[in-house]
Motif scaffolding. Structure first.
Motif, PDB file in Angstrom:
ATOM      1  N   SER A 123       0.936  -1.202  -0.066  1.00  0.00           N
ATOM      2  CA  SER A 123      -0.131   0.058   0.084  1.00  0.00           C
ATOM      3  C   SER A 123       1.050   1.260   0.020  1.00  0.00           C
ATOM      4  CB  SER A 123      -1.030  -0.064   1.325  1.00  0.00           C
ATOM      5  OG  SER A 123      -1.776  -1.186   1.166  1.00  0.00           O
ATOM      6  N   PHE A 124       2.090   1.196   0.866  1.00  0.00           N
ATOM      7  CA  PHE A 124       2.727   2.372   0.877  1.00  0.00           C
ATOM      8  C   PHE A 124       3.624   2.751  -0.356  1.00  0.00           C
ATOM      9  CE2 PHE A 124       2.807   1.742   5.757  1.00  0.00           C
ATOM     10  CZ  PHE A 124       1.565   2.261   5.807  1.00  0.00           C
ATOM     11  N   ASN A 125       4.073   1.717  -0.951  1.00  0.00           N
ATOM     12  CA  ASN A 125       4.907   1.602  -1.954  1.00  0.00           C
ATOM     13  C   ASN A 125       4.093   2.268  -3.202  1.00  0.00           C
ATOM     14  OD1 ASN A 125       7.365   0.889  -0.857  1.00  0.00           O
ATOM     15  ND2 ASN A 125       7.018  -1.212  -1.550  1.00  0.00           N
ATOM     16  N   LYS A 126       2.936   2.188  -3.418  1.00  0.00           N
ATOM     17  CA  LYS A 126       2.087   2.959  -4.386  1.00  0.00           C
ATOM     18  C   LYS A 126       2.100   4.131  -4.122  1.00  0.00           C
ATOM     19  CE  LYS A 126      -1.849   0.371  -3.815  1.00  0.00           C
ATOM     20  NZ  LYS A 126      -3.225  -0.125  -3.941  1.00  0.00           N
ATOM     21  N   ILE A 127       2.413   4.777  -2.867  1.00  0.00           N
ATOM     22  CA  ILE A 127       2.579   6.175  -2.835  1.00  0.00           C
ATOM     23  C   ILE A 127       3.811   6.739  -2.837  1.00  0.00           C
ATOM     24  CG2 ILE A 127       1.954   8.203  -1.086  1.00  0.00           C
ATOM     25  CD1 ILE A 127      -0.175   6.238   0.135  1.00  0.00           C
ATOM     26  N   ASP A 128       4.818   6.126  -2.266  1.00  0.00           N
ATOM     27  CA  ASP A 128       6.089   6.704  -2.161  1.00  0.00           C
ATOM     28  C   ASP A 128       7.098   5.481  -1.530  1.00  0.00           C
ATOM     29  OD1 ASP A 128       8.550   7.936  -1.887  1.00  0.00           O
ATOM     30  OD2 ASP A 128       7.887   9.637  -0.815  1.00  0.00           O
ATOM     31  N   LYS A 129       7.717   5.029  -2.638  1.00  0.00           N
ATOM     32  CA  LYS A 129       8.663   3.996  -2.222  1.00  0.00           C
ATOM     33  C   LYS A 129       9.591   4.386  -1.186  1.00  0.00           C
ATOM     34  CE  LYS A 129       8.030   0.905  -6.103  1.00  0.00           C
ATOM     35  NZ  LYS A 129       8.606   0.413  -7.442  1.00  0.00           N
ATOM     36  N   THR A 130      10.092   5.513  -1.216  1.00  0.00           N
ATOM     37  CA  THR A 130      11.080   5.786  -0.372  1.00  0.00           C
ATOM     38  C   THR A 130      10.783   6.334   0.881  1.00  0.00           C
ATOM     39  OG1 THR A 130      11.103   8.264  -1.212  1.00  0.00           O
ATOM     40  CG2 THR A 130      12.467   6.724  -2.298  1.00  0.00           C
ATOM     41  N   ALA A 131       9.428   6.418   1.273  1.00  0.00           N
ATOM     42  CA  ALA A 131       8.706   7.295   2.390  1.00  0.00           C
ATOM     43  C   ALA A 131       8.963   6.295   3.751  1.00  0.00           C
ATOM     44  CB  ALA A 131       7.551   7.593   2.227  1.00  0.00           C
ATOM     45  N   VAL A 132       8.851   4.970   3.651  1.00  0.00           N
ATOM     46  CA  VAL A 132       8.755   4.072   4.519  1.00  0.00           C
ATOM     47  C   VAL A 132       9.889   2.987   4.445  1.00  0.00           C
ATOM     48  CG1 VAL A 132       7.113   2.314   5.868  1.00  0.00           C
ATOM     49  CG2 VAL A 132       6.293   4.232   4.327  1.00  0.00           C
ATOM     50  N   LYS A 133      10.546   2.712   5.659  1.00  0.00           N
ATOM     51  CA  LYS A 133      11.466   1.621   5.685  1.00  0.00           C
ATOM     52  C   LYS A 133      11.015   0.730   6.921  1.00  0.00           C
ATOM     53  CE  LYS A 133      15.403   4.420   4.419  1.00  0.00           C
ATOM     54  NZ  LYS A 133      15.467   4.082   2.925  1.00  0.00           N
ATOM     55  N   PHE A 134      11.234  -0.488   6.628  1.00  0.00           N
ATOM     56  CA  PHE A 134      10.818  -1.824   7.307  1.00  0.00           C
ATOM     57  C   PHE A 134      12.084  -2.555   7.930  1.00  0.00           C
ATOM     58  CE2 PHE A 134       7.280  -0.707   4.452  1.00  0.00           C
ATOM     59  CZ  PHE A 134       6.213  -1.011   5.428  1.00  0.00           C
ATOM     60  N   LYS A 135      12.036  -2.996   8.871  1.00  0.00           N
ATOM     61  CA  LYS A 135      13.213  -3.756   9.536  1.00  0.00           C
ATOM     62  C   LYS A 135      12.585  -4.912  10.414  1.00  0.00           C
ATOM     63  CE  LYS A 135      16.412  -2.297  12.229  1.00  0.00           C
ATOM     64  NZ  LYS A 135      17.789  -1.565  12.812  1.00  0.00           N
ATOM     65  N   PRO A 136      13.003  -6.218  10.001  1.00  0.00           N
ATOM     66  CA  PRO A 136      12.524  -7.179  10.760  1.00  0.00           C
ATOM     67  C   PRO A 136      13.649  -7.162  12.325  1.00  0.00           C
ATOM     68  CG  PRO A 136      13.753  -8.012   9.036  1.00  0.00           C
ATOM     69  CD  PRO A 136      13.506  -6.746   8.939  1.00  0.00           C
ATOM     70  N   VAL A 137      13.106  -7.491  13.413  1.00  0.00           N
ATOM     71  CA  VAL A 137      13.931  -7.452  14.470  1.00  0.00           C
ATOM     72  C   VAL A 137      13.549  -8.513  15.564  1.00  0.00           C
ATOM     73  CG1 VAL A 137      14.544  -4.984  14.451  1.00  0.00           C
ATOM     74  CG2 VAL A 137      12.536  -5.703  15.737  1.00  0.00           C
ATOM     75  N   HIS A 138      14.665  -8.764  16.466  1.00  0.00           N
ATOM     76  CA  HIS A 138      13.887  -9.818  17.378  1.00  0.00           C
ATOM     77  C   HIS A 138      13.809  -8.867  18.694  1.00  0.00           C
ATOM     78  CE1 HIS A 138      13.797 -12.991  20.541  1.00  0.00           C
ATOM     79  NE2 HIS A 138      14.933 -12.739  21.023  1.00  0.00           N
ATOM     80  N   SER A 139      12.720  -8.335  19.166  1.00  0.00           N
ATOM     81  CA  SER A 139      12.411  -7.209  20.196  1.00  0.00           C
ATOM     82  C   SER A 139      10.994  -7.601  20.882  1.00  0.00           C
ATOM     83  CB  SER A 139      12.469  -5.958  19.445  1.00  0.00           C
ATOM     84  OG  SER A 139      12.445  -5.019  20.403  1.00  0.00           O
ATOM     85  N   HIS A 140      10.970  -7.244  22.005  1.00  0.00           N
ATOM     86  CA  HIS A 140       9.641  -7.272  22.974  1.00  0.00           C
ATOM     87  C   HIS A 140       9.489  -5.818  23.156  1.00  0.00           C
ATOM     88  CE1 HIS A 140       6.842  -8.578  26.024  1.00  0.00           C
ATOM     89  NE2 HIS A 140       6.554  -9.439  25.166  1.00  0.00           N
ATOM     90  N   CYS A 141      10.058  -4.805  22.584  1.00  0.00           N
ATOM     91  CA  CYS A 141       9.671  -3.508  22.892  1.00  0.00           C
ATOM     92  C   CYS A 141       8.464  -2.830  22.115  1.00  0.00           C
ATOM     93  CB  CYS A 141      10.936  -2.407  22.401  1.00  0.00           C
ATOM     94  SG  CYS A 141      12.421  -2.748  23.358  1.00  0.00           S
ATOM     95  N   LYS A 142       7.728  -2.146  22.892  1.00  0.00           N
ATOM     96  CA  LYS A 142       6.412  -1.512  22.227  1.00  0.00           C
ATOM     97  C   LYS A 142       6.433  -0.014  22.478  1.00  0.00           C
ATOM     98  CE  LYS A 142       4.849  -5.536  24.049  1.00  0.00           C
ATOM     99  NZ  LYS A 142       4.917  -6.226  25.333  1.00  0.00           N
ATOM    100  N   ILE A 143       7.163   0.770  21.235  1.00  0.00           N
ATOM    101  CA  ILE A 143       7.301   2.059  21.326  1.00  0.00           C
ATOM    102  C   ILE A 143       6.703   2.528  19.859  1.00  0.00           C
ATOM    103  CG2 ILE A 143       9.184   3.823  21.406  1.00  0.00           C
ATOM    104  CD1 ILE A 143      10.946   1.494  22.177  1.00  0.00           C
ATOM    105  N   ILE A 144       6.027   3.702  19.863  1.00  0.00           N
ATOM    106  CA  ILE A 144       5.831   4.417  18.703  1.00  0.00           C
ATOM    107  C   ILE A 144       5.854   5.723  19.055  1.00  0.00           C
ATOM    108  CG2 ILE A 144       3.267   4.516  19.248  1.00  0.00           C
ATOM    109  CD1 ILE A 144       2.768   4.475  16.383  1.00  0.00           C
ATOM    110  N   LEU A 145       6.337   6.432  18.243  1.00  0.00           N
ATOM    111  CA  LEU A 145       6.628   8.060  18.394  1.00  0.00           C
ATOM    112  C   LEU A 145       6.818   8.889  16.987  1.00  0.00           C
ATOM    113  CD1 LEU A 145       9.877   8.732  17.631  1.00  0.00           C
ATOM    114  CD2 LEU A 145      10.352   7.184  19.308  1.00  0.00           C
ATOM    115  N   CYS A 146       6.406  10.259  17.111  1.00  0.00           N
ATOM    116  CA  CYS A 146       6.808  11.227  16.258  1.00  0.00           C
ATOM    117  C   CYS A 146       7.523  12.172  16.700  1.00  0.00           C
ATOM    118  CB  CYS A 146       5.356  11.809  15.720  1.00  0.00           C
ATOM    119  SG  CYS A 146       4.572  12.815  17.035  1.00  0.00           S
ATOM    120  N   GLU A 147       8.028  13.166  16.055  1.00  0.00           N
ATOM    121  CA  GLU A 147       8.915  14.303  16.574  1.00  0.00           C
ATOM    122  C   GLU A 147       8.461  14.965  17.816  1.00  0.00           C
ATOM    123  OE1 GLU A 147       6.367  16.448  13.669  1.00  0.00           O
ATOM    124  OE2 GLU A 147       7.163  14.515  13.763  1.00  0.00           O
ATOM    125  N   LYS A 148       7.244  15.014  17.809  1.00  0.00           N
ATOM    126  CA  LYS A 148       6.617  15.779  19.045  1.00  0.00           C
ATOM    127  C   LYS A 148       6.332  14.972  20.403  1.00  0.00           C
ATOM    128  CE  LYS A 148       3.985  18.547  15.759  1.00  0.00           C
ATOM    129  NZ  LYS A 148       2.780  18.814  15.210  1.00  0.00           N
TER     130      LYS A 148
END
Length: 208
Positions: A123-148
């Protein structure tokens, strides 16, 4: 009984390791001044974060579910069109039983997560292939943030986001932080998580 005890011990050790890693990354920052939210409040707050972001959105969650992330698709697509950069970490390696094989329930969760990520990519690549990066990790962290501001807590918002009064409601807490130093430290923590290609291999059915 021994197998169950071994499972619980292994899970506990893994959580301790991940907690220590996060603590090391955050360092001596004072996390006591956050605002606390409970389980059912997070649905609207996540939508607000997508709207408030003007520069970037970073997230790291172990599990993603289609019936949850489908609610976010339109908002994230709008963010991308508005020039917001998005960085998504996903995955946690399945646990192993006493027979050294992955638990099937954990494999299923990893496959579901991988499928959700592929949906987002498409879905995102149809808009802008450079805007979103994905990385598979081994992590139990639950974090979401913006610049604010940043949200950090026990609730896996990408797989569990009930409304008030839902029958499956369980107790979770999430803290909101607006301190720029905390936001930047958490952003760097997400960026510096080690890539785990086996997450995608399990998601594709190549590793069992």
């Amino acid at each position: 009984m021994q197998a169950k005890a071994h499972e619980l011990y292994t899970d506990n050790q893994e959580l301790k390791k991940l907690a220590a890693e996060l603590k090391n990354q955050i360092g001596d920052l004072d996390l006591s001044q956050g605002i606390l939210y409970t389980t059912h409040e997070m649905g609207d707050l996540i939508k607000n974060l997508y709207k408030d972001a003007e520069e970037y959105i970073y997230m790291s969650y172990p599990w993603y579910k289609e019936n949850v992330i489908s609610k976010d698709l339109e908002s994230l697509e709008t963010s991308i069109r508005n020039g917001v950069k998005i960085y998504v970490c996903y995955g946690i390696m399945p646990r192993k039983g006493s027979n050294r094989r992955f638990y099937q329930s954990d494999i299923d969760s990893t496959i579901n997560t991988y499928t959700c990520i592929q949906h987002w990519k498409y879905s995102f690549n149809k808009i802008d292939k450079t805007a979103v990066k994905f990385k598979p990790v081994h992590s139990h962290c639950k974090i979401i943030l913006c610049e604010k501001y940043a949200f950090l807590g026990s609730q896996n918002i990408m797989s569990y986001r009930p409304s008030k009064g839902d029958s499956d409601m369980r107790d979770e807490i999430t803290m909101k932080y607006t301190n720029p130093r905390i936001i930047e430290r958490l952003r760097n923590f997400i960026l510096n998580q080690k890539e785990c290609p086996d997450i995608d291999r399990i998601g594709k059915g190549e590793l069992r």
